[in-house]
Design an enzyme around this catalytic site. Structure first.
Site, PDB file in Angstrom:
ATOM      1  N   HIS A 155      16.821  14.612  72.881  1.00  0.00           N
ATOM      2  CA  HIS A 155      15.792  14.785  71.858  1.00  0.00           C
ATOM      3  C   HIS A 155      14.486  14.113  72.282  1.00  0.00           C
ATOM      4  CE1 HIS A 155      18.803  15.686  68.375  1.00  0.00           C
ATOM      5  NE2 HIS A 155      18.969  16.468  69.425  1.00  0.00           N
TER       6      HIS A 155
ATOM      7  N   GLU B  27      12.550  12.058  70.703  1.00  0.00           N
ATOM      8  CA  GLU B  27      12.535  10.626  70.407  1.00  0.00           C
ATOM      9  C   GLU B  27      13.347   9.854  71.445  1.00  0.00           C
ATOM     10  OE1 GLU B  27      12.617  12.973  66.464  1.00  0.00           O
ATOM     11  OE2 GLU B  27      13.651  13.062  68.378  1.00  0.00           O
TER      12      GLU B  27
END
Length: 184
Positions: free
Chosen positions: A84, A86
């Protein structure tokens, strides 16, 4: 006198950069860009996609992305090989020895359950997001909400226009008039 352009506030500025980072994402699901900011300065960025030197999602590299009809939204992340946005921002900072503790992350989608745990563990103090994310199971969503409440500087949605919302957000792709969406 030359025409002046309104200067964006810090949240809009940083989210605009997260949207630019998102342009590199190649996931066939949601496309996410993230920017970690510490003391008003960008310390790391990340976007979602498969691990380094592996086939990308759009090349069939991820089982979950290639077979969306077999997996309910918000589930089977343990099978997904995509990293992801993040996570990539945190990992890039770690790789280059950059401390993130006390930082704020700007991300084009509210962090999922797993990313929330990782951001808390890295001692990120706040989250600013553009598009919402919710777990499809209400009982699990309640746990997610309790976990997100742990960010000392809160979790706040940034409301701004996202001209590429229908490209980036799988929930908006098939909606009429989705080329110019506001944050949801």
């Amino acid at each position: 006198m030359p025409e002046t352009k309104a200067r964006p506030d810090v949240d809009d500025y940083m989210m605009g950069i997260a949207m630019a980072v998102r342009a590199r994402a190649n996931c066939t699901g949601n496309r996410v860009g993230a920017v970690i900011v510490k003391d008003g300065r960008i310390v790391s960025t990340g976007y979602n996609g498969t691990p380094y030197d592996m086939p990308n999602c759009d090349e069939g590299g991820c089982e979950r992305c290639a077979n969306k009809d077999r997996y309910e939204s918000g589930t089977a992340y343990d099978l997904c090989i995509c990293v992801h946005g993040e996570q990539n921002a945190l990992l890039a900072a770690a790789r280059f020895g950059i401390a993130c503790e006390g930082g704020i992350i700007y991300t084009t989608m509210r962090p999922c359950f797993g990313c929330t745990k990782e951001l808390l563990q890295a001692k990120i103090k706040g989250v600013r997001f553009l598009h919402g994310w919710a777990h499809p199971d209400g009982d699990i969503q309640a746990q997610y909400d309790r976990l997100q409440a742990r960010f000392t500087d809160g979790v706040k949605q940034i409301r701004m226009e996202d001209p590429e919302a229908s490209w980036a957000n799988s929930n908006l792709r098939n909606q009429p008039g989705s080329t110019k969406q506001q944050a949801t």
